[in-house]
Design a protein around this motif. Structure first.
Motif, short mmCIF file in Angstrom:
data_model
loop_
_atom_site.label_atom_id
_atom_site.label_comp_id
_atom_site.label_asym_id
_atom_site.label_seq_id
_atom_site.Cartn_x
_atom_site.Cartn_y
_atom_site.Cartn_z
N LYS A 250 18.17 52.39 37.35
CA LYS A 250 19.18 52.01 36.36
C LYS A 250 20.57 51.98 37.00
N PRO A 251 21.30 50.86 36.90
CA PRO A 251 22.68 50.81 37.40
C PRO A 251 23.57 51.75 36.57
N VAL A 252 24.40 52.55 37.27
CA VAL A 252 25.23 53.53 36.55
C VAL A 252 26.72 53.42 36.90
N ASP A 253 27.08 52.78 38.02
CA ASP A 253 28.50 52.73 38.37
C ASP A 253 28.73 51.66 39.43
N ILE A 254 30.02 51.31 39.62
CA ILE A 254 30.45 50.35 40.62
C ILE A 254 30.67 51.07 41.94
N ASP A 255 30.28 50.46 43.05
CA ASP A 255 30.56 51.04 44.37
C ASP A 255 32.06 51.11 44.61
N SER A 256 32.54 52.27 44.99
CA SER A 256 33.98 52.43 45.25
C SER A 256 34.39 51.91 46.62
N ASP A 257 33.42 51.68 47.50
CA ASP A 257 33.75 51.26 48.86
C ASP A 257 33.53 49.77 49.10
N TYR A 258 33.37 49.00 48.03
CA TYR A 258 33.16 47.55 48.19
C TYR A 258 34.05 46.81 47.21
N TYR A 259 34.94 46.00 47.73
CA TYR A 259 35.78 45.14 46.91
C TYR A 259 36.26 43.97 47.76
N VAL A 260 36.11 42.76 47.24
CA VAL A 260 36.55 41.57 47.95
C VAL A 260 37.45 40.74 47.03
N ASP A 261 38.68 40.49 47.46
CA ASP A 261 39.59 39.58 46.77
C ASP A 261 39.30 38.17 47.29
N LEU A 262 38.58 37.38 46.49
CA LEU A 262 38.19 36.05 46.96
C LEU A 262 39.38 35.13 47.13
N ASN A 263 40.43 35.33 46.36
CA ASN A 263 41.61 34.48 46.51
C ASN A 263 42.20 34.60 47.91
N ASP A 264 42.12 35.79 48.50
CA ASP A 264 42.60 35.98 49.87
C ASP A 264 41.73 35.22 50.87
N LYS A 265 40.46 35.03 50.52
CA LYS A 265 39.53 34.35 51.43
C LYS A 265 39.60 32.83 51.30
N THR A 266 39.86 32.35 50.09
CA THR A 266 39.69 30.92 49.79
C THR A 266 41.00 30.13 49.75
N GLY A 267 42.10 30.74 50.18
CA GLY A 267 43.38 30.04 50.08
C GLY A 267 43.90 30.03 48.66
N ASP A 268 43.68 31.13 47.94
CA ASP A 268 44.16 31.32 46.56
C ASP A 268 43.48 30.38 45.58
N ARG A 269 42.26 30.02 45.87
CA ARG A 269 41.49 29.19 44.92
C ARG A 269 40.56 30.09 44.10
N TYR A 270 40.57 29.89 42.79
CA TYR A 270 39.76 30.71 41.90
C TYR A 270 38.31 30.25 41.88
N LEU A 271 37.43 31.21 41.61
CA LEU A 271 35.99 30.95 41.54
C LEU A 271 35.61 30.31 40.20
N TRP A 272 34.72 29.32 40.26
CA TRP A 272 34.15 28.75 39.04
C TRP A 272 32.71 29.19 38.87
N ARG A 273 31.87 28.94 39.88
CA ARG A 273 30.47 29.37 39.84
C ARG A 273 30.03 29.76 41.24
N CYS A 274 28.89 30.46 41.32
CA CYS A 274 28.31 30.80 42.61
C CYS A 274 26.81 30.55 42.59
N TYR A 275 26.23 30.28 43.76
CA TYR A 275 24.82 29.90 43.87
C TYR A 275 24.23 30.63 45.08
N TYR A 276 23.15 31.37 44.88
CA TYR A 276 22.59 32.14 45.98
C TYR A 276 21.75 31.24 46.89
#
Length: 454
Positions: free
Chosen positions: A322-348
């Motif tokens: 059962k998921p109980v919490d968010i990992d405190s050691d993982y965070y990615v600001d995608l805007n920093d990666k994508t040239g400040d472009r916001y996410l619409w959808r993602c596909y694995y």
């Protein structure tokens, strides 16, 4: 149990049957290959009176012409929503138009390399805003209002049978005396995405201001809660953990267990996409859960930048499955990666890589419906981002259909594009290379899907 189902007999389906082969028994279009792996290409006439499903075993070559009846399947729906179940079934969900009764929804599978109807037609009875699968059930949720109370309507279909639908489930979204609403001040909530993790159903909550008599208010009880009126909780992430019980006598088919809350200026919410049908955000990869939060602007204040971000749940934050919490050691600001472009959808794509579909222009000025024409590859393990090459220029793309074909074995995702020179399938691989392929002589594009015969 049966009295909660809407059962449709074979005789009724025969009379009301709206999905049919235009030329049964003839080889399908494209290369005519009756392969056990086929891409389904969906298109429609310009007046929306007919939708066509056609097969192509190779999306990198050839031409498909929906005006040719060979092997083509017609599907009558004014607003079809195509959903893929494990690359085994293609489901065409048919929602009623405003004030209308709608039509039948159907499912198809491959038999001997041909597209064949699976199960009976079903009537969905209203819209679905968020949908996802739990085992062999398709779950659909939509926001509703009744007697000054905002709630989420729950529907489900057993897709392995596809002969009946339950439509009368209900979750209260506005009871602030208990969770989850008690964690959200005076706001109500809706659902941005649905996903299965083991024995649990995960719901990503999107908070919404309440409106009364058509006016914005953040405190008064009301008959509606609308995302367009914004929220004061943009920065907070909320995830509900549920158990699914299709036999519950009180029609509480999704039974609340607990919730995960992350309050931070860098968190944000999973909002789904801007075309109403939400199918992105909660992404399960092995024993880890990645949370792709779209971020964006506060539509009430037209300000407050919240970046698109990726969070993770793993390790000790999953207890007894059962998921109980968010990992405190993982965070990615995608805007920093994508040239400040916001996410619409993602596909694995497999191998820890996701194809990201981004809003075309950087910053909040680009956060507009219809402008999500930029793609990139993001590795959730290394956190590396690579822009996709080979796609047409944004100005040459008129539309990108919502339905897509995903093949994690090959590491590809295929989209149907309407470009200035016509409709064409584009396939993106894990290395971030897009390749044009099958041309589609269509007036309106509806997308692509992948089916593999079991």
């Amino acid at each position: 149990m049966k009295d909660r189902f809407k059962l449709f007999s074979m005789a009724l389906c025969a009379c009301a049957f709206a999905a049919c082969n235009d030329n049964e028994g003839v080889d399908g279009p494209g290369d005519g290959d009756k392969s056990s792996v086929q891409y389904v290409v969906m298109s429609a006439t310009s007046d929306g009176t007919a939708n066509y499903l056609q097969l192509a075993s190779d999306p990198t070559k050839g031409t498909i012409d929906p005006t040719e009846a060979n092997g083509r399947i017609s599907f009558d729906a004014s607003n079809p929503d195509f959903v893929n179940y494990n690359n085994e079934l293609l489901i065409g969900m048919n929602y009623p138009s405003q004030g209308g009764t709608g039509g039948y929804s159907y499912a198809w599978k491959l038999i001997d390399g041909q597209l064949v109807q699976h199960g009976n037609g079903i009537m969905l009875d209203g819209d679905v805003k968020a949908r996802g699968f739990f085992n062999d059930y398709l779950l659909g949720l939509s926001d509703q209002a009744e007697d000054n109370n905002h709630y989420t309507r729950v529907k489900y279909v057993k897709v392995t049978e596809f002969s009946s639908v339950v439509v009368d489930g209900k979750i209260n979204c506005q009871d602030h005396s208990k969770e989850p609403a008690s964690q959200m001040g005076n706001e109500a909530w809706g659902v941005g995405d649905i996903a299965q993790y083991g024995d649990y159903v995960l719901l990503a909550y999107t908070t919404k201001h309440l409106v009364q008599d058509g006016n914005y208010t953040s405190k008064a009880a009301s008959t509606r809660a609308k995302a367009s009126y914004g929220t004061d909780l943009d920065n907070n992430f909320y995830l509900g953990v549920y158990k699914f019980d299709p036999t519950d006598a009180d029609k509480e088919y999704l039974k609340y267990q607990s919730m995960i809350v992350r309050k931070s200026e860098e968190a944000g919410q999973i909002k789904g996409n801007s075309r109403s049908r939400t199918e992105t955000g909660i992404e399960v990869v092995g024993d880890k859960i990645y949370l792709f939060c779209q971020g964006g602007k506060n539509f009430q204040t037209n300000s407050l930048r919240v970046p698109s971000a990726v969070l993770r749940i793993s390790g000790s934050n999953i207890q007894s499955g059962k998921p109980v919490d968010i990992d405190s050691d993982y965070y990615v600001d995608l805007n920093d990666k994508t040239g400040d472009r916001y996410l619409w959808r993602c596909y694995y794509l497999g191998d820890n890589k996701f194809c990201l579909q981004l809003f075309t222009n950087p910053g909040m000025d680009g956060y507009t419906e219809g402008t999500h024409k930029t793609f990139g590859i993001f590795d959730v393990e290394t956190q590396n981002y690579t822009p996709v090459t080979g796609m047409p220029e944004a100005g040459d793309i008129n539309d990108i259909a919502l339905a897509y074909a995903s093949d994690t074995d090959k590491g590809t995702v295929t989209f149907e594009l309407m470009t200035t020179s016509g409709a064409v399938l584009y396939t993106i691989n894990r290395n971030g290379v897009a390749t044009p392929g099958t041309k589609v002589e269509a007036e309106v594009i509806k997308g692509a899907s992948l089916l593999k015969q079991k």
